[in-house]
Design a protein around this motif. Structure first.
Motif, PDB file in Angstrom:
ATOM      1  N   PRO B 258       8.581   7.277  -1.381  1.00 22.26           N
ATOM      2  CA  PRO B 258       9.477   6.713  -0.372  1.00 22.26           C
ATOM      3  C   PRO B 258      10.587   5.924  -1.073  1.00 22.26           C
ATOM      4  O   PRO B 258      10.452   5.555  -2.247  1.00 22.26           O
ATOM      5  N   PRO B 259      11.657   5.681  -0.365  1.00 20.32           N
ATOM      6  CA  PRO B 259      12.774   4.976  -1.018  1.00 20.32           C
ATOM      7  C   PRO B 259      12.365   3.556  -1.391  1.00 20.32           C
ATOM      8  O   PRO B 259      11.660   2.873  -0.664  1.00 20.32           O
ATOM      9  N   ALA B 260      12.840   3.144  -2.554  1.00 19.77           N
ATOM     10  CA  ALA B 260      12.597   1.767  -2.960  1.00 19.77           C
ATOM     11  C   ALA B 260      13.481   0.846  -2.129  1.00 19.77           C
ATOM     12  O   ALA B 260      14.557   1.255  -1.690  1.00 19.77           O
ATOM     13  N   PRO B 261      13.079  -0.402  -1.889  1.00 21.90           N
ATOM     14  CA  PRO B 261      13.862  -1.287  -1.040  1.00 21.90           C
ATOM     15  C   PRO B 261      15.203  -1.695  -1.652  1.00 21.90           C
ATOM     16  O   PRO B 261      16.088  -2.155  -0.949  1.00 21.90           O
ATOM     17  N   GLY B 263      17.796  -1.037  -5.569  1.00 19.92           N
ATOM     18  CA  GLY B 263      17.874  -0.360  -6.866  1.00 19.92           C
ATOM     19  C   GLY B 263      17.893   1.146  -6.682  1.00 19.92           C
ATOM     20  O   GLY B 263      17.780   1.670  -5.579  1.00 19.92           O
ATOM     21  N   GLU B 264      18.057   1.857  -7.780  1.00 19.60           N
ATOM     22  CA  GLU B 264      18.180   3.317  -7.703  1.00 19.60           C
ATOM     23  C   GLU B 264      16.862   3.985  -7.365  1.00 19.60           C
ATOM     24  O   GLU B 264      16.820   4.966  -6.653  1.00 19.60           O
ATOM     25  N   ASP B 265      15.832   3.488  -7.996  1.00 22.66           N
ATOM     26  CA  ASP B 265      14.521   4.060  -7.710  1.00 22.66           C
ATOM     27  C   ASP B 265      13.478   2.966  -7.961  1.00 22.66           C
ATOM     28  O   ASP B 265      13.834   1.815  -8.246  1.00 22.66           O
ATOM     29  N   TRP B 266      12.240   3.337  -7.902  1.00 19.56           N
ATOM     30  CA  TRP B 266      11.188   2.331  -8.019  1.00 19.56           C
ATOM     31  C   TRP B 266      11.145   1.711  -9.415  1.00 19.56           C
ATOM     32  O   TRP B 266      10.931   0.502  -9.557  1.00 19.56           O
ATOM     33  N   THR B 267      11.364   2.523 -10.401  1.00 24.75           N
ATOM     34  CA  THR B 267      11.342   1.959 -11.757  1.00 24.75           C
ATOM     35  C   THR B 267      12.435   0.907 -11.889  1.00 24.75           C
ATOM     36  O   THR B 267      12.219  -0.198 -12.405  1.00 24.75           O
ATOM     37  N   ASP B 268      13.613   1.293 -11.369  1.00 27.56           N
ATOM     38  CA  ASP B 268      14.737   0.365 -11.382  1.00 27.56           C
ATOM     39  C   ASP B 268      14.374  -0.911 -10.629  1.00 27.56           C
ATOM     40  O   ASP B 268      14.621  -2.034 -11.083  1.00 27.56           O
ATOM     41  N   PHE B 269      13.789  -0.711  -9.467  1.00 27.39           N
ATOM     42  CA  PHE B 269      13.440  -1.871  -8.640  1.00 27.39           C
ATOM     43  C   PHE B 269      12.462  -2.777  -9.365  1.00 27.39           C
ATOM     44  O   PHE B 269      12.612  -4.012  -9.387  1.00 27.39           O
ATOM     45  N   MET B 270      11.433  -2.189  -9.956  1.00 20.52           N
ATOM     46  CA  MET B 270      10.410  -3.007 -10.609  1.00 20.52           C
ATOM     47  C   MET B 270      10.999  -3.744 -11.818  1.00 20.52           C
ATOM     48  O   MET B 270      10.646  -4.895 -12.089  1.00 20.52           O
ATOM     49  N   THR B 271      11.910  -3.069 -12.518  1.00 20.68           N
ATOM     50  CA  THR B 271      12.528  -3.726 -13.679  1.00 20.68           C
ATOM     51  C   THR B 271      13.355  -4.929 -13.232  1.00 20.68           C
ATOM     52  O   THR B 271      13.246  -6.020 -13.786  1.00 20.68           O
ATOM     53  N   LEU B 272      14.170  -4.686 -12.225  1.00 19.59           N
ATOM     54  CA  LEU B 272      14.992  -5.779 -11.693  1.00 19.59           C
ATOM     55  C   LEU B 272      14.107  -6.915 -11.192  1.00 19.59           C
ATOM     56  O   LEU B 272      14.384  -8.092 -11.434  1.00 19.59           O
ATOM     57  N   SER B 273      13.036  -6.519 -10.497  1.00 20.15           N
ATOM     58  CA  SER B 273      12.157  -7.520  -9.906  1.00 20.15           C
ATOM     59  C   SER B 273      11.559  -8.408 -10.986  1.00 20.15           C
ATOM     60  O   SER B 273      11.401  -9.610 -10.828  1.00 20.15           O
ATOM     61  N   ALA B 303      -2.365   2.156  -2.491  1.00 20.30           N
ATOM     62  CA  ALA B 303      -1.482   2.945  -3.324  1.00 20.30           C
ATOM     63  C   ALA B 303      -0.215   3.292  -2.561  1.00 20.30           C
ATOM     64  O   ALA B 303      -0.257   3.496  -1.349  1.00 20.30           O
ATOM     65  N   ILE B 304       0.906   3.306  -3.260  1.00 17.58           N
ATOM     66  CA  ILE B 304       2.121   3.931  -2.741  1.00 17.58           C
ATOM     67  C   ILE B 304       2.512   4.928  -3.807  1.00 17.58           C
ATOM     68  O   ILE B 304       2.894   4.536  -4.915  1.00 17.58           O
ATOM     69  N   ASP B 305       2.376   6.220  -3.494  1.00 16.07           N
ATOM     70  CA  ASP B 305       2.587   7.246  -4.512  1.00 16.07           C
ATOM     71  C   ASP B 305       4.014   7.190  -5.031  1.00 16.07           C
ATOM     72  O   ASP B 305       4.973   7.020  -4.278  1.00 16.07           O
ATOM     73  N   GLY B 306       4.141   7.341  -6.340  1.00 14.29           N
ATOM     74  CA  GLY B 306       5.458   7.279  -6.960  1.00 14.29           C
ATOM     75  C   GLY B 306       5.828   5.877  -7.398  1.00 14.29           C
ATOM     76  O   GLY B 306       6.894   5.647  -7.934  1.00 14.29           O
ATOM     77  N   THR B 307       4.932   4.929  -7.142  1.00 15.04           N
ATOM     78  CA  THR B 307       5.172   3.567  -7.624  1.00 15.04           C
ATOM     79  C   THR B 307       3.985   3.163  -8.487  1.00 15.04           C
ATOM     80  O   THR B 307       3.064   3.948  -8.692  1.00 15.04           O
ATOM     81  N   MET B 308       4.020   1.907  -8.946  1.00 10.66           N
ATOM     82  CA  MET B 308       2.879   1.502  -9.756  1.00 10.66           C
ATOM     83  C   MET B 308       1.689   1.027  -8.929  1.00 10.66           C
ATOM     84  O   MET B 308       0.687   0.601  -9.488  1.00 10.66           O
ATOM     85  N   ALA B 309       1.819   1.103  -7.610  1.00 12.92           N
ATOM     86  CA  ALA B 309       0.668   0.781  -6.775  1.00 12.92           C
ATOM     87  C   ALA B 309      -0.242   1.996  -6.721  1.00 12.92           C
ATOM     88  O   ALA B 309       0.152   3.047  -6.211  1.00 12.92           O
ATOM     89  N   ALA B 310      -1.421   1.845  -7.281  1.00 12.93           N
ATOM     90  CA  ALA B 310      -2.328   2.999  -7.346  1.00 12.93           C
ATOM     91  C   ALA B 310      -3.747   2.608  -7.002  1.00 12.93           C
ATOM     92  O   ALA B 310      -4.703   3.185  -7.528  1.00 12.93           O
ATOM     93  N   PRO B 315      -6.669   2.338   2.302  1.00 13.07           N
ATOM     94  CA  PRO B 315      -5.855   3.483   2.707  1.00 13.07           C
ATOM     95  C   PRO B 315      -4.563   3.594   1.894  1.00 13.07           C
ATOM     96  O   PRO B 315      -3.934   2.588   1.557  1.00 13.07           O
ATOM     97  N   ASN B 316      -4.193   4.821   1.600  1.00 13.51           N
ATOM     98  CA  ASN B 316      -2.931   5.111   0.929  1.00 13.51           C
ATOM     99  C   ASN B 316      -1.785   4.777   1.875  1.00 13.51           C
ATOM    100  O   ASN B 316      -1.764   5.205   3.014  1.00 13.51           O
ATOM    101  N   LEU B 317      -0.837   3.999   1.371  1.00 16.77           N
ATOM    102  CA  LEU B 317       0.210   3.492   2.263  1.00 16.77           C
ATOM    103  C   LEU B 317       1.554   4.175   2.081  1.00 16.77           C
ATOM    104  O   LEU B 317       2.560   3.706   2.584  1.00 16.77           O
ATOM    105  N   THR B 318       1.584   5.289   1.342  1.00 18.36           N
ATOM    106  CA  THR B 318       2.851   5.891   0.943  1.00 18.36           C
ATOM    107  C   THR B 318       3.840   6.040   2.087  1.00 18.36           C
ATOM    108  O   THR B 318       4.980   5.661   1.971  1.00 18.36           O
ATOM    109  N   TYR B 319       3.411   6.644   3.173  1.00 21.27           N
ATOM    110  CA  TYR B 319       4.326   6.757   4.311  1.00 21.27           C
ATOM    111  C   TYR B 319       3.688   6.141   5.554  1.00 21.27           C
ATOM    112  O   TYR B 319       3.736   6.698   6.647  1.00 21.27           O
TER     113      TYR B 319
END
Lengths: 657, 393
Positions: B258-261, B263-273, B303-310, B315-319
């Motif tokens: 899912p879209p990161a809140p 930044g460009e993507d989740w990696t970007d978001f986590m780095t900025l965070s 977990a949110i798939d595609g992020t570091m939440a695993a 329950p899986n919260l991806t969507y």
């Protein structure tokens, strides 16, 4: 009538023959509690009639307790998302409701009938092992207390006085009356499961002891001429029920033992992480559980088979086939247990086999229904209260049987299992079946037991209100199951559409409760002001109606000699060849068993064992030792009971009539 | 006479009963929408008709007998009715008829036992080619497999062939055979989706399975049907039957994060965070995400798939915001037209995180190891987490 009492030999007689009763000393030197009165008499009695009365009183008390639990359940479910009780309390309520009704209401009420009637119907003085009979009663009481005392500990917990060491606050059993593993493992439930395990284990001992007693009594204590095929059907059903008990209870004893070992001693019977198998619990439980439901219904069928002929004024239609079908039901009852497990992934072959066998068991049941209708056909039907209740039984049991046939088809059952459809089914056969028949039996035989005929016509109202209440409560549950409501659910969302029918069921439950209340009022009024019943108020067919109401403590002044089935009816309306005879009273008189403290004493040990093991689970110190102490008390009690010797004394009732 | 009164009352009540019974209710097995449920329904109706017939005949005989042979005042009290003992011919005849009727039920029963157990080949499945042959191996004829796991008190659904996982709500393609493998993770649960199929239990240590197929797209309601502890009543699930193209889209969506809140993507978001949180926008979604990955300790279990939440314990919260319900079906946020009521959804997300111990007594999100019982979140923070979770759509 006056009696003279002589003591049995072996001790110096301390009486003179003018009638002063002095109790004997037993072989261990203590005085037997014979000829006592009041509470001492009731606690030490070995008289089957008194023991039967006590079973009846306890079972009616538990019927009320189980009924109150049911009313809470129904009140909670009457509207969607209700919060009358918490989820945990609700789970405890349905667990206790089921456990109480099965083990503490219906089974002991059946036992009350076995106890009171069987010796009278076979022309005997008492059961084969009178002290063992008392032991069964008191052990039953011990088991009942173990299970129900958990409510007091739960209340103590709510008040902050008692907290189990592991912090799990389900102190009243809350895992359902069939306690599936792994939910009953120590990781998932608290000491409630321990109260449940030990309560059931102790109740099992009581049932097995009683069953053994009745089998021996029926085989060995029949009056002269009372051949097996002349036995009243109720006695046959007692025999089959007793055989079912002794074969069905060992599996649950094993299951409970294994669960206890898992919870207390680190065994892994049901612990999946260590290779245990939850399905093992289900197999063991249902190998017991299915025969158990036949244990609950066969006595009821026996009662109906006694009542219908009396109020049709003709014999039971197809006696041999009714007896034989009882045996077949008992036998096949052991072959169908996995129909409770159709959704557990048994595989095609096992599923098919259990499906077909379950259908097969409908046949002997159908035979009985046909034969009961055959009994009515051509008769002259009197609509006494026992007859109304018996007719209600045939009608309701048939409906319960039909939903049973629907369950027998495994693919269809995949939808019905664990839904309210099942709840509807078993309440029809248990209330519409067992309870209605037991009520009919009470209306029929209470005049014999108390000497008082029923006061007024309240019984008709009881019958009507109970039958209407039962149907209003449980018929809608078929539909609730069909529209998807699962069992054992504390509440439900409004969008499910279950609310209107739930409300209807709740109203029905309160009507049913009123019916039971009226019944209790009827009993009390009758005991206080019922007119005298006389020996034979209903124009009966069997031996119990030949003696006074209430029966004298020795039952028969002279042992009857039987020459026909339905011996009394034959005596009243048959030819000379089938008239009742009697054995001449010999010089010995009637040999009465001595009373004893030891059955009660031994049972008390079980009570201590059960409660202290549950408390040990809670972390209360020294409870392991107290439990062992309880076992020691039981062993000592039994040992002294064996040593004290049979005792006994004679009475010489004078000729009557 | 009392019996007649009882009959009258019963007749009066019958319409009342039926009025309250809507066979199209959302968990009704009388409204089959899948082939297994259809077969089970047909068999059930067969038993209903057979037993109804027996009821009319035997019940009728009972009523007639009781009425015809009732004691009348004009009867001569001293004579007895004929003292017949039985009639073996009638007995045997009746036994024969009973057996015949049971055979009528038994034969289709056996047939359906085999039908419901044998997972059919699905020559149309072409599983691999749906997804451009990306993840799944060449699996012509193989049914779609879903691993359904029952936990106290929620369901997880994994699609091993497709590499996706959902919590409490899942989707299947219309008209395709789906094999559901059923696992119990703690105690015994049961998977009951009445309109699609009868239930099969999820027993720890056992490899139970069932197969389903539905030709009617829709949104279906399921519930746990084996008592599994304190919150058994609150353990529900949902299933969507989607037309094939919609199912493909659903799978494709699930396989991307899912879209990161921000930044460009989740990696970007986590780095900025981690390194430059002031650069992040100052909104509730961002704050909620930072709490989710941080102080809230949510990623222990979720977990949110595609992020570091695993996290694998909840329950899986991806969507999760695409779900029409929360807390295993217990908290609903549908509009009458079937769309999601976003306001209610936000409120549900808030309530669930804030006070799950009231909503689902004993639940492990609150009471489990590291659970919310010991995590200190203000109302504002919980609101932010809810806002963030609602972006996961």
């Amino acid at each position: 009538m006056s009696l003279t009492t002589t003591t049995t030999p072996a001790d110096t007689p301390k009486t003179d023959h003018s009638g002063t009763d002095v109790a004997q000393r037993s072989n261990i030197g203590l005085r037997r509690p014979d000829h006592v009165t009041g509470w001492k008499d009731w606690l030490t009695t070995v008289d089957h009639k008194k023991i039967g009365a006590m079973y009846a009183i306890f079972s009616l008390a538990f019927l009320i307790i189980g009924g109150i639990e049911a009313l809470f359940i129904r009140a909670q479910l009457s509207v969607a998302q209700n919060d009358l009780v918490t989820a945990e309390t609700y789970n405890q309520l349905f667990t206790m409701h089921g456990t109480t009704m099965v083990f503490l209401a219906v089974m002991p009420l059946s036992s009350a009938f076995f106890n009171f009637l069987v010796p009278l119907q076979i022309g005997a003085r008492d059961v084969a092992f009178p002290r063992l009979n008392a032991f069964s009663l008191w052990t039953f009481v011990a088991g009942a207390i173990i299970v129900n005392i958990s409510w007091l500990f739960q209340a103590a917990n709510a008040l902050g006085w008692f907290t189990p060491a592991n912090g799990m606050t389900d102190i009243v059993p809350a895992a359902g009356w069939f306690g599936y593993a792994p939910l009953t493992g120590d990781q998932y439930t608290g000491i409630g499961t321990d109260f449940w395990i030990f309560g059931l284990q102790v109740l099992g001992i009581a049932s097995i002891a009683a069953a053994l007693n009745f089998i021996v009594t029926i085989i060995n204590f029949r009056a002269p001429g009372m051949k097996m095929m002349r036995l009243p059907v109720f006695v046959w059903m007692t025999l089959f029920t007793s055989l079912l008990i002794i074969f069905a209870f060992p599996p649950i004893t094993v299951a409970l033992g294994e669960l206890m070992f898992d919870r207390f001693f680190g065994a892994n019977f049901f612990r999946v992480e260590q290779g245990g198998q939850p399905i093992l619990w289900q197999h063991l439980f249902w190998v017991f559980g299915h025969p158990e439901v036949y244990i609950l219904i066969l006595p009821a069928m026996g009662i109906i088979s006694e009542i219908l002929p009396v109020f049709s004024r003709k014999p039971l239609f197809g006696y041999s086939l009714i007896v034989f079908s009882g045996a077949v039901i008992g036998f096949l009852g052991f072959a169908v247990w996995s129909h409770h497990m159709f959704t557990t992934g048994l595989g095609k072959v096992a599923t098919a086999a259990f499906s077909l066998l379950t259908m097969a068991i409908a046949v002997p049941t159908g035979v009985k229904i046909f034969n009961w209708i055959g009994t009515l056909w051509g008769g002259r039907i009197k609509f006494s209260v026992p007859m109304i209740l018996s007719l209600g039984f045939i009608w309701m049991f048939m409906m319960g049987g039909f939903s049973g046939i629907m369950h027998s088809s495994a693919p269809a059952d995949a939808q019905q299992q664990d839904s309210y459809f099942v709840v509807a089914h078993f309440h029809y056969v248990l209330i519409g079946g067992s309870i209605l028949a037991l009520l009919a039996g009470i209306y029929f035989w209470m005049p014999k037991m108390t000497g008082k005929m029923w006061y007024g016509k309240l019984g008709y109202w009881v019958s009507g209100v109970v039958i209407v209440g039962l149907n209003l409560t449980f018929f809608p549950m078929h539909f609730l199951g069909m529209i998807g409501m699962p069992r054992r659910t504390h509440t439900y969302l409004e969008g499910t559409g279950w609310q209107p029918m739930n409300l209807l069921c709740t109203i029905g439950a309160f009507i049913l409760a009123i019916g039971i209340l009226l019944f209790l009022i009827d009993i009390v009024r009758t005991i206080r002001k019922g007119p005298p019943a006389g020996n034979d108020p209903w124009d009966g067919r069997t031996l119990e109606w030949t003696i006074p109401s209430p029966p004298p403590f020795y039952n028969f002044a002279k042992t009857p000699v039987v020459r026909s089935r339905d011996a009394l009816w034959a005596d009243k309306h048959g030819s000379d060849a089938v008239r009742l005879g009697s054995v001449d009273a010999g010089s010995g008189g009637v040999h009465m068993p001595s009373q004893s403290w030891f059955p009660l004493f031994a049972s008390a040990g079980f009570l201590l064992l059960g409660v202290s093991m549950a408390l040990k689970s809670a972390g209360v110190p020294y409870c392991g030792y107290i439990a062992i102490g309880g076992l020691v008390i039981t062993v000592i009690g039994i040992y002294l009971w064996a040593l004290e010797g049979p005792g006994g004394y004679h009475v010489h009732p004078e000729e009557e009539k | 006479m009392f019996r007649r009164n009882y009959q009258r009352i019963a007749l009066l009540l019958l319409p009342l009963l039926l009025a309250g019974c809507n066979f199209n209710a959302r968990q009704s097995f009388m409204d089959p929408k899948g082939i297994i449920a259809q077969k089970q329904y047909d068999l059930f109706m067969l038993t209903v008709w057979v037993t109804a017939a027996i009821f009319l005949v035997v019940g009728g005989a009972l009523f007639w007998t009781v009425w015809r042979y009732r004691e009348r005042k004009t009867d001569d009290k001293d004579t007895l009715p004929s003292q017949s003992h039985g009639n073996p011919m009638i007995e045997i005849g009746l036994i024969g008829v009973s057996v015949a009727l049971l055979v009528v039920i038994a034969v289709p029963t056996l047939r359906e036992i085999w039908f419901t157990h044998d997972v059919p080949d699905d020559p149309e499945s072409r599983l691999g080619t749906w997804f451009d042959g990306e993840t799944a191996e060449n699996t012509d004829d193989e049914p779609l497999i879903i691993e359904a796991r029952g936990w106290q008190w929620w369901f997880s659904f994994e699609y091993p062939q497709l590499g996706i996982t959902t919590g409490n709500e899942f989707a299947i393609p219309e008209g395709k055979t789906v094999k559901i493998e059923l696992r119990g993770e703690d105690v015994i649960h049961s998977f009951w989706l009445p309109k699609i199929a009868g239930k099969v239990d999820m027993i720890p240590g056992r490899n139970n399975y069932m197969w389903i197929r539905s030709d009617e797209p829709g949104y279906y309601y399921g519930q746990c049907a084996e008592f599994c502890g304190e919150s058994h009543a609150y353990m529900q699930f949902r299933a969507k039957v989607l037309p094939e193209e919609d199912f493909e889209k659903w799978v494709a969506q699930r396989r991307t994060a899912p879209p990161a809140p921000a930044g460009e993507d989740w990696t970007d978001f986590m780095t900025l965070s981690a390194n430059n949180p002031e650069a992040l926008p100052d909104n509730d979604a961002v704050k909620g995400a930072r709490l989710f990955f941080g102080k809230g300790t949510c990623i222990q279990c979720h977990a949110i798939d595609g992020t570091m939440a695993a996290g694998k314990l909840g329950p899986n919260l991806t969507y999760v915001a695409d779900n029409h319900s929360l807390a295993a079906g217990w908290m609903e946020h549908d509009n009458p037209d079937g769309s999601i009521n976003r306001e209610k959804q936000l409120s549900n997300l808030y309530e669930w995180v804030r006070r799950s111990e009231d909503i689902k007594p004993g639940n492990l999100m609150y009471y489990g190891t590291g659970g919310l019982e010991n995590v200190d979140l203000s109302d504002e923070e919980v609101h932010q987490i809810a806002v963030f979770l609602q972006t996961l759509q």
